[in-house]
Design a protein around this motif. Structure first.
Motif, PDB file in Angstrom:
ATOM      1  N   UNK A  14       0.803  -1.306  -0.088  1.00  0.00           N
ATOM      2  CA  UNK A  14       0.038  -0.057   0.068  1.00  0.00           C
ATOM      3  C   UNK A  14       0.946   1.304   0.023  1.00  0.00           C
ATOM      4  N   UNK A  15       2.036   1.203   0.587  1.00  0.00           N
ATOM      5  CA  UNK A  15       3.016   2.491   0.529  1.00  0.00           C
ATOM      6  C   UNK A  15       4.321   1.987   0.269  1.00  0.00           C
ATOM      7  N   UNK A  16       5.246   2.751   0.059  1.00  0.00           N
ATOM      8  CA  UNK A  16       6.744   2.386  -0.215  1.00  0.00           C
ATOM      9  C   UNK A  16       7.102   1.959   0.996  1.00  0.00           C
ATOM     10  N   UNK A  17       7.978   0.793   1.125  1.00  0.00           N
ATOM     11  CA  UNK A  17       8.437   0.258   2.377  1.00  0.00           C
ATOM     12  C   UNK A  17       9.403   1.196   2.934  1.00  0.00           C
ATOM     13  N   UNK A  18       9.440   0.940   4.337  1.00  0.00           N
ATOM     14  CA  UNK A  18      10.296   1.816   5.406  1.00  0.00           C
ATOM     15  C   UNK A  18      11.703   0.769   5.732  1.00  0.00           C
ATOM     16  N   UNK A  24      23.430  -1.119  15.285  1.00  0.00           N
ATOM     17  CA  UNK A  24      24.709  -2.010  14.958  1.00  0.00           C
ATOM     18  C   UNK A  24      24.606  -2.607  13.520  1.00  0.00           C
ATOM     19  N   UNK A  25      23.974  -1.913  12.646  1.00  0.00           N
ATOM     20  CA  UNK A  25      23.955  -2.115  11.247  1.00  0.00           C
ATOM     21  C   UNK A  25      23.184  -3.192  10.985  1.00  0.00           C
ATOM     22  N   UNK A  26      21.998  -3.664  11.761  1.00  0.00           N
ATOM     23  CA  UNK A  26      21.311  -4.837  11.154  1.00  0.00           C
ATOM     24  C   UNK A  26      19.920  -4.242  10.186  1.00  0.00           C
ATOM     25  N   UNK A  27      19.814  -4.740   9.031  1.00  0.00           N
ATOM     26  CA  UNK A  27      18.887  -4.047   8.122  1.00  0.00           C
ATOM     27  C   UNK A  27      17.275  -4.585   8.636  1.00  0.00           C
ATOM     28  N   UNK A  28      16.331  -3.737   8.633  1.00  0.00           N
ATOM     29  CA  UNK A  28      15.032  -4.028   9.158  1.00  0.00           C
ATOM     30  C   UNK A  28      14.134  -3.272   7.957  1.00  0.00           C
ATOM     31  N   UNK A  29      13.005  -3.890   7.534  1.00  0.00           N
ATOM     32  CA  UNK A  29      12.316  -3.229   6.272  1.00  0.00           C
ATOM     33  C   UNK A  29      10.844  -3.619   6.622  1.00  0.00           C
ATOM     34  N   UNK A  30       9.932  -2.532   6.753  1.00  0.00           N
ATOM     35  CA  UNK A  30       8.648  -2.804   7.197  1.00  0.00           C
ATOM     36  C   UNK A  30       7.893  -2.594   5.966  1.00  0.00           C
ATOM     37  N   UNK A  31       6.817  -3.444   5.592  1.00  0.00           N
ATOM     38  CA  UNK A  31       6.088  -3.314   4.229  1.00  0.00           C
ATOM     39  C   UNK A  31       4.518  -3.248   4.543  1.00  0.00           C
ATOM     40  N   UNK A  32       3.925  -2.193   4.417  1.00  0.00           N
ATOM     41  CA  UNK A  32       2.462  -2.206   4.480  1.00  0.00           C
ATOM     42  C   UNK A  32       1.715  -2.797   3.443  1.00  0.00           C
ATOM     43  N   UNK A  33       0.991  -3.751   3.816  1.00  0.00           N
ATOM     44  CA  UNK A  33       0.033  -4.710   2.844  1.00  0.00           C
ATOM     45  C   UNK A  33      -1.434  -4.543   2.871  1.00  0.00           C
ATOM     46  N   UNK A  70      10.466  -4.008  -3.544  1.00  0.00           N
ATOM     47  CA  UNK A  70       9.140  -3.715  -2.968  1.00  0.00           C
ATOM     48  C   UNK A  70       8.573  -2.369  -3.674  1.00  0.00           C
ATOM     49  N   UNK A  71       7.448  -2.178  -4.220  1.00  0.00           N
ATOM     50  CA  UNK A  71       6.897  -0.917  -4.672  1.00  0.00           C
ATOM     51  C   UNK A  71       5.594  -0.885  -4.187  1.00  0.00           C
ATOM     52  N   UNK A  72       5.018   0.129  -4.184  1.00  0.00           N
ATOM     53  CA  UNK A  72       3.632   0.655  -3.854  1.00  0.00           C
ATOM     54  C   UNK A  72       2.812  -0.242  -5.101  1.00  0.00           C
TER      55      UNK A  72
END
Length: 158
Positions: A14-18, A24-33, A70-72
């Motif tokens: 629904x929106x571009x991912x965050x 510490x450099x650990x990647x996190x991606x939140x994706x609203x669907x 990931x794209x809207x």
């Protein structure tokens, strides 16, 4: 003994991912669907569309891949588990939010809506093919780092 906490959800972003990294450099991606559910009302016989919104969280190499592809509007199929975060507001009220922690994600094929002829279709197919190859390579690299076999990784990519 752990209880079973596994789900499969298929929906659209629904929106571009965050995307962010921890200190510490650990990647996190939140994706609203958004997930659509169509059903027929018994009383009137009309069809109804029910939409549910979820936040999907990914970590590590999967988060980097999701941030890149990931794209809207793009469709996703997510295999994961539910996690409930609980906290107290400054006013002392107990609050919680349920999120989906992704373990595997499949990106659905994108379709080119522009009607520019065969050239745009060929370019879109070439771009999609390159994206799929990059995703497969990144997933294979992530699997190699974690000790998984490459066979299971290749099955999850279109």
């Amino acid at each position: 003994m752990n209880n079973i906490n596994c789900l499969v959800v298929e929906g659209n972003i629904t929106r571009e991912p965050n995307f962010r990294t921890t200190p510490n450099g650990f990647p996190i991606c939140k994706i609203p669907i958004a997930v659509n559910h169509y059903y027929k009302k018994a009383a009137s016989g009309e069809y109804e569309n029910e939409v549910s919104y979820f936040d999907v969280e990914t970590f590590g190499k999967l988060a980097e891949i999701c941030a890149k592809f990931s794209q809207k509007g793009r469709g996703l199929s997510v295999v994961g588990r539910l996690k409930q975060n609980r906290w107290k507001t400054p006013e002392g009220k107990n609050t919680s939010r349920v999120t989906i922690i992704a373990e595997k994600i499949e990106f659905k094929q994108r379709f080119n809506k522009a009607e520019e002829g065969d050239e745009s279709e060929a370019a879109a197919a070439e771009t999609e093919s390159a994206a799929e190859e990059a995703t497969a390579k990144a997933l294979a690299d992530a699997a190699a780092e974690s000790g998984e076999s490459n066979d299971s990784v290749e099955e999850t990519v279109f």
